[in-house]
Design an enzyme around this catalytic site. Structure first.
Site, PDB file in Angstrom:
ATOM      1  N   GLY A 151       0.822  -1.210   0.000  1.00 49.75           N
ATOM      2  CA  GLY A 151       0.000   0.000   0.000  1.00 49.75           C
ATOM      3  C   GLY A 151       0.849   1.250   0.000  1.00 49.75           C
ATOM      4  N   TYR A 172     -15.167  -3.086   8.166  1.00 47.97           N
ATOM      5  CA  TYR A 172     -13.850  -2.447   8.129  1.00 47.97           C
ATOM      6  C   TYR A 172     -13.274  -2.358   9.543  1.00 47.97           C
ATOM      7  CZ  TYR A 172     -10.274   1.143   7.717  1.00 47.97           C
ATOM      8  OH  TYR A 172      -9.089   1.830   7.800  1.00 47.97           O
TER       9      TYR A 172
END
Length: 279
Positions: free
Chosen positions: A10, A164
């Site tokens: 990422g 999440y």
């Protein structure tokens, strides 16, 4: 960080890219794990500008698929005899439930299993490096998560923010369990809440959720530079050398939720994750 090797997932946008640039500027050589080639090439250009003397590299993988997690970890392990820092930062939130080719819920696969599998695949290289560190990006959103071992893949009552949050709860529990396993190795494992950051996060969602993130970012979000500071701190600061198992916010040790301190759940999650990783 001069001459040290830092692997970052990422790292092609947002706080991951900023952290990569800051660590490169400190002298580190950056190894990116990316999915999008255009963003990876742009990120490498920025990183090279921060440290033109190092041979920064990129490996490509879809970190939502178990086979890809394992393959990219094996490729990096074959290419890097030692790794000084692993930064697990790739992640996303999804408004609607999606399932991967492995039959896993996408948030769980990308935000938790990728951390678990990639870290496992690189552990021997980290153990071969004195003072190696593992840094994982979690979130204050972990407070809204709840581990349900009877429904880890969120087939019932899916809500994007809750799922999440559960994945970020899993990041903290993973860090705690990992730190215990690394106690005698000299490798440390810590995680962090970067803050609510103005990045691409959430922009993959259409409708109300994507709109809501856009409004919230315009009002309350901090810059990616501010959000990346704790990653850089945990990856490079002598202040945290030898410290492991912690959850950090604004470069300081913080207290996560009660659920995030449940080491029984941490061990159970570790066992389940091992079983999933074996396929």
């Amino acid at each position: 960080m001069q001459g040290k090797t830092v692997v970052i997932t990422g790292g092609t946008s947002g706080i991951g890219e900023v952290a990569a640039e800051k660590l490169a500027a400190k002298g580190a050589r950056i190894v990116l794990v990316a999915r999008d080639r255009l963003r990876a090439e742009a990120a490498l250009t920025h990183i090279a500008g921060a440290n033109p003397l190092a041979q920064h590299t990129v490996h490509y993988a879809d970190l939502s698929r178990l086979s890809e997690m394992k393959r990219v970890a094996a490729e990096i392990a074959a290419a890097e005899p030692t790794i000084d820092v692993l930064v697990n930062n790739a992640g996303a939130m999804f408004a609607s439930r999606q399932e991967t080719a492995d039959g896993l819920e996408l948030t769980f696969a990308l935000n938790h299993m990728a951390y678990f599998v990639v870290t496992s695949g690189l552990l021997e290289r980290l153990k071969a490096t004195p003072g190696a560190r593992i840094v994982s990006t979690s979130s204050d959103a972990h407070q809204y998560g709840k581990l349900d071992f009877d429904d880890l893949q969120s087939k019932q009552n899916y809500r994007g923010m809750r799922v999440y949050g559960t994945s970020k709860l899993a990041n903290i529990l993973f860090t705690r369990a990992l730190a215990r396993r690394l106690e005698v190795t000299g490798v440390t494992a810590n995680c962090l809440h970067p803050g609510f950051v103005a990045t691409r996060f959430g922009s993959n969602n259409a409708g109300f959720l994507g709109f809501g993130f856009g409004i919230a970012k315009s009002i309350a979000a901090i810059s990616p530079e501010a959000g990346a500071r704790t990653i850089v701190h945990l990856a490079s600061s002598p202040e945290v050398a030898g410290k492991s198992g912690g959850y950090y916010y604004k470069c300081a040790l913080a207290v996560p939720s009660e659920a995030a301190q449940n080491d029984t759940d941490a061990e159970k999650l570790w066992t389940v994750s091992e079983e999933i990783a074996r396929g």
